[in-house]
Write an enzyme that holds these catalytic residues in place. Structure first.
Site, mmCIF file in Angstrom:
data_model
loop_
_atom_site.group_PDB
_atom_site.id
_atom_site.type_symbol
_atom_site.label_atom_id
_atom_site.label_comp_id
_atom_site.label_asym_id
_atom_site.label_seq_id
_atom_site.Cartn_x
_atom_site.Cartn_y
_atom_site.Cartn_z
ATOM 1 N N ASP A 100 -5.441 -4.971 -8.548
ATOM 2 C CA ASP A 100 -4.829 -3.546 -9.787
ATOM 3 C C ASP A 100 -3.443 -3.615 -9.726
ATOM 4 O O ASP A 100 -2.673 -2.279 -10.327
ATOM 5 C CB ASP A 100 -5.638 -2.428 -9.765
ATOM 6 C CG ASP A 100 -5.273 -1.456 -7.989
ATOM 7 O OD1 ASP A 100 -4.003 -2.044 -7.061
ATOM 8 O OD2 ASP A 100 -5.901 -0.932 -7.608
ATOM 9 N N GLU A 122 -12.115 -8.519 -6.851
ATOM 10 C CA GLU A 122 -11.901 -6.735 -6.702
ATOM 11 C C GLU A 122 -12.060 -6.086 -8.065
ATOM 12 O O GLU A 122 -11.548 -5.084 -8.748
ATOM 13 C CB GLU A 122 -11.000 -5.972 -6.121
ATOM 14 C CG GLU A 122 -10.985 -4.504 -5.697
ATOM 15 C CD GLU A 122 -9.870 -4.132 -4.324
ATOM 16 O OE1 GLU A 122 -8.955 -3.470 -5.180
ATOM 17 O OE2 GLU A 122 -10.072 -4.102 -3.517
ATOM 18 N N GLU A 136 -2.971 2.166 -11.936
ATOM 19 C CA GLU A 136 -4.205 0.732 -11.087
ATOM 20 C C GLU A 136 -5.037 0.962 -12.499
ATOM 21 O O GLU A 136 -5.339 0.185 -12.047
ATOM 22 C CB GLU A 136 -4.018 1.095 -9.747
ATOM 23 C CG GLU A 136 -3.228 0.833 -9.072
ATOM 24 C CD GLU A 136 -0.933 1.689 -8.339
ATOM 25 O OE1 GLU A 136 -1.812 3.047 -9.185
ATOM 26 O OE2 GLU A 136 -0.506 1.980 -7.560
ATOM 27 N N HIS A 213 1.819 6.879 -0.593
ATOM 28 C CA HIS A 213 2.657 5.935 -1.241
ATOM 29 C C HIS A 213 2.266 5.971 -2.858
ATOM 30 O O HIS A 213 3.200 5.904 -3.876
ATOM 31 C CB HIS A 213 2.487 4.378 -0.776
ATOM 32 C CG HIS A 213 1.429 3.426 -1.036
ATOM 33 N ND1 HIS A 213 0.188 3.177 -0.743
ATOM 34 C CD2 HIS A 213 1.153 2.696 -2.122
ATOM 35 C CE1 HIS A 213 -0.397 2.899 -1.191
ATOM 36 N NE2 HIS A 213 0.106 1.824 -2.417
ATOM 37 N N ARG A 215 2.466 6.414 -6.876
ATOM 38 C CA ARG A 215 2.988 6.880 -7.552
ATOM 39 C C ARG A 215 2.875 7.960 -8.005
ATOM 40 O O ARG A 215 3.947 8.455 -8.128
ATOM 41 C CB ARG A 215 3.176 5.687 -8.682
ATOM 42 C CG ARG A 215 4.223 4.686 -8.305
ATOM 43 C CD ARG A 215 4.638 3.947 -9.602
ATOM 44 N NE ARG A 215 5.680 2.901 -9.678
ATOM 45 C CZ ARG A 215 5.597 1.922 -8.791
ATOM 46 N NH1 ARG A 215 4.897 1.434 -7.977
ATOM 47 N NH2 ARG A 215 7.036 1.005 -8.555
ATOM 48 N N HIS A 246 6.052 3.847 4.065
ATOM 49 C CA HIS A 246 5.531 2.545 3.117
ATOM 50 C C HIS A 246 7.437 2.555 2.589
ATOM 51 O O HIS A 246 8.204 3.395 2.276
ATOM 52 C CB HIS A 246 5.318 3.267 1.663
ATOM 53 C CG HIS A 246 5.098 1.477 0.691
ATOM 54 N ND1 HIS A 246 6.103 1.547 -0.404
ATOM 55 C CD2 HIS A 246 4.279 1.819 0.489
ATOM 56 C CE1 HIS A 246 5.405 0.154 -1.207
ATOM 57 N NE2 HIS A 246 4.038 0.453 -0.592
HETATM 58 C C1 UD1 Z 1 3.145 -1.491 -4.936
HETATM 59 C C2 UD1 Z 1 1.993 -1.619 -6.260
HETATM 60 C C3 UD1 Z 1 0.357 -0.478 -6.028
HETATM 61 C C4 UD1 Z 1 -0.534 -0.971 -4.828
HETATM 62 C C5 UD1 Z 1 1.055 -0.968 -3.282
HETATM 63 C C6 UD1 Z 1 0.905 -1.181 -2.073
HETATM 64 C C7 UD1 Z 1 2.077 -1.797 -8.373
HETATM 65 C C8 UD1 Z 1 2.885 -0.996 -10.190
HETATM 66 N N1 UD1 Z 1 1.797 -1.258 -7.593
HETATM 67 O O1 UD1 Z 1 3.464 -0.561 -5.289
HETATM 68 O O2 UD1 Z 1 -0.867 -0.607 -6.531
HETATM 69 O O3 UD1 Z 1 -1.153 -0.247 -4.083
HETATM 70 O O4 UD1 Z 1 2.173 -1.608 -4.198
HETATM 71 O O5 UD1 Z 1 1.588 -1.162 -1.131
HETATM 72 O O6 UD1 Z 1 1.604 -3.171 -8.787
HETATM 73 N N2 UD1 Z 1 10.210 -2.252 -1.491
HETATM 74 C C9 UD1 Z 1 11.133 -2.799 -0.170
HETATM 75 N N3 UD1 Z 1 9.670 -3.752 0.466
HETATM 76 C C10 UD1 Z 1 9.023 -4.791 0.523
HETATM 77 C C11 UD1 Z 1 8.084 -3.314 -0.752
HETATM 78 C C12 UD1 Z 1 8.752 -2.892 -1.590
HETATM 79 O O7 UD1 Z 1 11.985 -2.633 -0.501
HETATM 80 O O8 UD1 Z 1 8.433 -5.432 0.544
HETATM 81 C C13 UD1 Z 1 10.464 -1.610 -1.911
HETATM 82 C C14 UD1 Z 1 11.037 -1.571 -3.420
HETATM 83 O O9 UD1 Z 1 12.709 -1.052 -3.871
HETATM 84 C C15 UD1 Z 1 10.347 -1.947 -4.654
HETATM 85 C C16 UD1 Z 1 9.850 -0.452 -4.442
HETATM 86 O O10 UD1 Z 1 9.641 -0.634 -2.968
HETATM 87 O O11 UD1 Z 1 11.593 -1.945 -6.065
HETATM 88 C C17 UD1 Z 1 8.897 -0.513 -5.116
HETATM 89 O O12 UD1 Z 1 7.419 -1.418 -5.136
HETATM 90 P P1 UD1 Z 1 6.496 -2.324 -6.321
HETATM 91 O O13 UD1 Z 1 5.560 -2.915 -6.042
HETATM 92 O O14 UD1 Z 1 7.293 -1.499 -7.466
HETATM 93 O O15 UD1 Z 1 5.708 -0.100 -6.308
HETATM 94 P P2 UD1 Z 1 4.716 -0.434 -4.554
HETATM 95 O O16 UD1 Z 1 5.086 1.357 -4.642
HETATM 96 O O17 UD1 Z 1 5.085 -0.711 -3.384
HETATM 97 N N1 UDP Z 2 -1.232 -2.299 6.302
HETATM 98 C C1 UDP Z 2 -0.547 -2.778 7.085
HETATM 99 N N2 UDP Z 2 0.155 -2.030 7.572
HETATM 100 C C2 UDP Z 2 1.050 -0.894 7.491
HETATM 101 C C3 UDP Z 2 0.002 -0.303 6.467
HETATM 102 C C4 UDP Z 2 -0.764 -0.662 6.243
HETATM 103 O O1 UDP Z 2 -0.296 -3.935 7.183
HETATM 104 O O2 UDP Z 2 2.153 0.022 8.204
HETATM 105 C C5 UDP Z 2 -2.420 -2.892 5.444
HETATM 106 C C6 UDP Z 2 -3.988 -2.007 5.602
HETATM 107 O O3 UDP Z 2 -4.377 -2.118 6.942
HETATM 108 C C7 UDP Z 2 -4.496 -2.399 3.983
HETATM 109 C C8 UDP Z 2 -3.364 -2.372 3.278
HETATM 110 O O4 UDP Z 2 -1.948 -2.675 4.007
HETATM 111 O O5 UDP Z 2 -5.097 -3.552 4.817
HETATM 112 C C9 UDP Z 2 -3.342 -1.509 2.544
HETATM 113 O O6 UDP Z 2 -2.415 -1.516 1.780
HETATM 114 P P1 UDP Z 2 -1.311 -0.789 1.057
HETATM 115 O O7 UDP Z 2 -2.256 0.592 2.044
HETATM 116 O O8 UDP Z 2 0.049 -1.065 0.644
HETATM 117 O O9 UDP Z 2 -2.120 -0.519 -0.776
HETATM 118 P P2 UDP Z 2 -3.270 -0.448 -1.249
HETATM 119 O O10 UDP Z 2 -4.335 -0.565 -0.722
HETATM 120 O O11 UDP Z 2 -3.305 1.541 -1.346
HETATM 121 O O12 UDP Z 2 -2.934 -0.572 -2.652
#
Ligand code: UD1
Ligand code: UDP
Length: 415
Positions: A100, A122, A136, A213, A215, A246
C-alpha cells in the site's frame, strides 16, 4: 514449450523488499518459466538496501526517486514516470506490486496506463477509513481497481475484495509473504556485536520493543507515546525500551527530542532485517504501528500492542494475540503495565500459530501466475489456498504459564 512469463517486480520501501524477497528469489530460481526484472524505485534508500543485501537481491532498474522529506505528490509523479519507462524497456506480461505504499500505487497505475496486467501481493486489507492509515488505505484501494490478480493474504482480505465487487476467480488466498521471509530465521543464532544494539547492557531487564512511523501519528500522538514510554521506564526498573527510529525526519525530530538521553530508553538507527528479527525474538513485548511487525510478532509468540486506532490486519487481535490500543498516554501505560504485571494476560497473548501465513505464500503466488499465463482456471485449487490455523485456547494451565513467561526474558548468550 511455452515462452517464459515476463515479470516486473517493483519495490521501493523496506517492507516491500522484505515481503517480495522470497517471491523474487523463487521467480529467479525458475528461469525457464519466468524472466524477471526487479525494479527498485528508490523511495527508500538506506532502509531498503539493508533488506536487499540480506536477501541477496540486485535490482535490474534503480530509479532513485527518494528526496529528503519528500511530499506524496512529487514522489508519486517521479514513480509514475520512471516505472513507465522501465515497463517500456522490459515489456513484461505482468507487473507485481506489494502492499500500500506510494511505490505500489503509482507503479500499478503506471502499468495500467501501459495496459500491462497488475498482480497485487497483499491485496484486500481494509481499515475502511481513508485517513487511517494515511495514505495507505486509499493507496491499496486504488491498486485494487487496476489489478488483474489479487493475492489476498487471508480469508478476511478476500472477503473485503468480494464485498467491493472483485470477481472471486481473480482472488487467490496465499497467506502473507512476510511469514515466508521469516522462514529459517526463527532458529538462527545471531550476535548483536557490531550492530546498533551492541551498546545496550545485557542484564535481566525485560525488553520492550517499540516502533512508530505512521504519517497520521506525527506530532501530538507521537509526543503522547513518548511520554507514556517515559512513565513506563520510571515505574518499572526491570524494563528497557529499545526503539529503532525510522528515518523519516518528521519522526526523528520528535522521538530524539523527547526520548534522547532517557535512562533505559535506547534509541537506535534502523536495524538490518536479521538484527531486527533477533530483537523480536528476544523481546518481552512489542508496541508498534508497523503493519509488517504486527504480522511477524505472532511467529515468535510476542504480544503486540498496536499503536493505532484501527487496523487493517485484524487477525492477530481476533486471535487474542494483539490489542489495538490507540495513541493516548494513559492507554499505552495501562495496557503495557497489564502485560508487565499479569502473567495470565501475557500468556493469553503469546500462544498459538501465526494467523497471517504458513510460509508458503510465494509458492502459491507463482503457481497462480503460471496458471494465469497458461490461461488455466482456477488460478489455484481451493484446497491449496492458505487457511487460518486453529485459534489458541485462552487461559492455559498455571504451571505452563510460569515456565513460558521466564522463557520470554532476553537470552544473555550472543551466539
Ligand atoms: C513509507 C510508506 C509507508 C510504509 C513505510 C515503511 C508511503 C506514502 N509511505 O513511509 O506506507 O509503511 O514507508 O517504512 O509510501 N528516508 C531516508 N532514508 C530511507 C527512507 C526514508 O532518509 O531509507 C526519509 C527521507 O527523508 C524521506 C522520508 O524519510 O523523504 C519519508 O519517506 P517516505 O517513503 O516518503 O515515507 P515513509 O514515512 O518512510
Ligand atoms: N524492520 C527492520 N528493521 C527495523 C525495523 C523494522 O528490518 O529497524 C522490518 C520488520 O521486520 C518488518 C518491516 O521492517 O518486516 C516493517 O517495516 P515498516 O515498519 O517500516 O513498514 P510497515 O510494515 O509499517 O509498512
Amino acid at each position: 514449450m511455452s515462452k517464459p512469463c515476463r515479470i516486473v517486480a517493483v519495490l521501493g520501501t523496506r517492507p516491500e523488499a522484505i515481503k517480495l524477497a522470497l517471491v523474487i528469489n523463487e521467480l529467479r530460481r525458475r528461469p525457464s518459466e519466468f524472466e524477471t526484472a526487479v525494479v527498485h524505485t528508490g523511495q527508500h534508500r538506506t532502509m531498503l538496501d539493508h533488506a536487499l543485501h540480506y536477501f541477496k537481491i540486485k535490482p535490474d532498474f534503480d530509479l532513485d526517486v527518494m528526496r529528503p522529506n519528500q511530499t506524496l505528490n512529487s514522489l508519486t509523479g517521479r514513480v509514475l514516470d520512471t516505472v513507465e519507462n522501465a515497463c517500456h524497456r522490459f515489456e513484461p506480461n505482468m507487473v507485481l506490486v506489494q502492499g500500500d505504499t506510494t511505490t505500489a500505487f503509482a507503479s500499478a497505475l503506471a502499468a495500467y496506463y501501459c495496459k500491462i496486467p497488475v498482480g497485487h501481493v497483499e491485496a484486500g486489507l481494509r481499515s475502511h477509513d481513508i485517513y487511517n492509515p494515511f495514505p495507505e488505505e486509499a493507496n491499496r484501494r486504488l491498486v485494487s481497481v487496476v489489478t488483474e490478480i489479487h493475492f489476498a493474504p487471508t480469508a478476511n482480505s478476500r472477503d473485503a475484495l468480494l464485498a467491493e465487487g472483485v470477481p472471486a476467480e481473480k482472488i487467490v488466498v496465499t497467506g502473507n509473504t512476510v511469514v515466508d521471509a521469516l522462514r529459517g530465521l526463527s532458529e538462527l543464532p545471531h550476535s548483536w556485536e557490531n550492530t546498533p544494539l551492541a551498546a545496550i547492557p545485557m542484564d535481566d531487564s525485560r525488553l520492550v520493543l517499540v516502533t512508530s512511523h505512521r504519517r497520521e501519528s506525527l506530532g501530538t500522538d507521537q509526543q503522547n507515546m513518548c511520554l507514556a514510554l517515559k512513565d513506563l521506564v520510571a515505574a518499572h526498573p526491570d524494563i528497557r525500551v529499545i526503539y529503532p527510529v525510522h528515518m523519516n525526519p518528521n519522526v526523528r525530530s520528535t522521538i530524539h527530542s523527547l526520548l534522547g538521553d532517557t535512562d533505559r530508553i535506547h534509541l537506535t538507527e534502523p536495524l538490518d532485517y536479521i538484527t531486527f528479527v533477533s530483537l523480536l525474538r528476544r523481546c518481552f513485548l512489542v508496541l508498534t504501528d508497523s503493519g509488517g511487525i504486527q504480522e511477524e510478532a505472532p511467529s515468535f509468540r510476542k504480544p503486540v500492542l498496536v499503536l493505532r486506532r484501527v487496523t487493517e490486519r485484524p487477525e492477530a487481535s481476533e486471535f487474542g494475540l494483539a490489542r489495538i490500543i490507540g495513541m493516548s498516554r494513559e492507554a499505552i501505560v495501562r495496557e503495557t503495565e497489564r502485560l508487565l504485571t499479569d502473567k495470565e494476560a501475557y500468556l493469553d497473548m503469546s500462544a498459538g500459530e501465526n494467523p497471517y501465513g504458513d510460509g508458503r505464500a510465494a509458492e502459491r503466488i507463482l503457481e497462480a501466475i503460471t496458471r494465469w499465463h497458461q490461461g488455466k482456471m482456477p488460478l489455484l485449487e481451493p484446497e491449496k489456498e492458505f487457511k487460518l490455523p486453529p485459534r489458541p485456547p485462552l487461559r492455559r494451565r498455571k504451571s505452563d504459564a510460569v515456565e513460558d513467561a521466564s522463557a520470554a526474558r532476553p537470552e544473555k548468550v550472543h551466539a
